[in-house]
Design an enzyme around this catalytic site. Sequence first.
Site, PDB file in Angstrom:
ATOM      1  CB  THR A 263      -2.011  -4.310   2.236  1.00  0.00           C
ATOM      2  OG1 THR A 263      -0.585  -4.670   2.925  1.00  0.00           O
ATOM      3  CG2 THR A 263      -2.305  -3.200   2.710  1.00  0.00           C
ATOM      4  CG  PHE A 265      -5.218  -0.620  -0.284  1.00  0.00           C
ATOM      5  CD1 PHE A 265      -3.958   0.246  -0.024  1.00  0.00           C
ATOM      6  CD2 PHE A 265      -4.843  -2.114  -0.630  1.00  0.00           C
ATOM      7  CE1 PHE A 265      -2.617  -0.199  -0.118  1.00  0.00           C
ATOM      8  CE2 PHE A 265      -3.295  -2.369  -0.575  1.00  0.00           C
ATOM      9  CZ  PHE A 265      -2.495  -1.431  -0.380  1.00  0.00           C
TER      10      PHE A 265
END
Length: 366
Positions: A263, A265
């Site tokens: 992921t 960010f």
Amino acid sequence: MTEPARNLRRLAKLRRAVDAEDRRLLGVLNARLRLVERIARVKRDLGMPVYAPDREERLLRALAQGNAGPLTDSGLRAIYREILSASRAHEEPVRVAFFGPEGSFTHLAARTRFGAQESYISVPTIPDVFYEVERGKTNYGVVPVENSTEGVINHTLDMFMESDIKICAEVQVPIEIMLMTREKSLAGVKVVYSHPQPLAQCRHWLDERLPGASRVEMRSTPEAAKRASGQRGAAVIGPALLAHLHGLRILARNLEDLAGNTTRFFVLARAWSARTGHDKTSIMFAAKDRVGVLYDMLQPFRRHRINLTSIESRPSRKRAWEYCFFADLDGHVEDRNVASALRGLEAHCTVVKLLGSYPAAAQPAR
């Protein structure tokens, strides 16, 4: 003298040598901190922020280039993350808002970027992170923007349509799921708590290694960890940070069925970062309504040899069937070719909004 006795003497000698190096390292760290104190005074006089992601990234890249080992580059970054965090905390407390509860992957991303010494504030929604930074209640915010298997986080992109907050850094975190418990072995685990998503991501592992354990869905992995920490025979699956926060033992690592899930960010601030030479830029733009306009919009990037690393569309939320586009590209807005491409893009758009230029994140170690 027997061989075991000789080995014990050798071990004691090596430990004395390590102790001496530690004392020398402590002196170097304190000397560095005294220099940081002087830098902090100059920064305050100039009105400069404590956290400078461009400066930190240049430092880490330079250190990695001069690293002859055996320390790995990922180990070097982890050590310096905490050195820099301690230095910032000594200069001025830095407040960082993050989306979700303590122990979540966004909390882990914030700590990965800023270290353990900062003041972290958990907020319940992605808009709340933007608002905390906009109002000056925190210095920075951390929100998820994209998962390598699930795609973009629409709530984050939508916030950039109405907010002037900028992107000053990015973080990439591998989604590594651990099994944590107070039990000493898997045989003692009778129930596994977690959010539905980790339970689904680890289904094959759970079927194979804990076929008899029941699975209970919770609203969040931190809530599941709290439940597991107070119940015999219970375990939680989620990020390793939960073990530290709830006093749990990690019994198994990397449970996820799909390897390589990562992921990305964004770190939010009121200004973007200076150029480092290894940068990315994020933009938002809306097209004029005519045939072939999307093709025309992409030509300036091709003409100036700029790599678009991603492009997404979102409803503008102003008129039906009107869309905004979000794109990430290699380079910094201060680079001549990037600036020229953006000028070329403006000729085909009703709006072009620069969301931020920032150091490209180092690829996460696995």
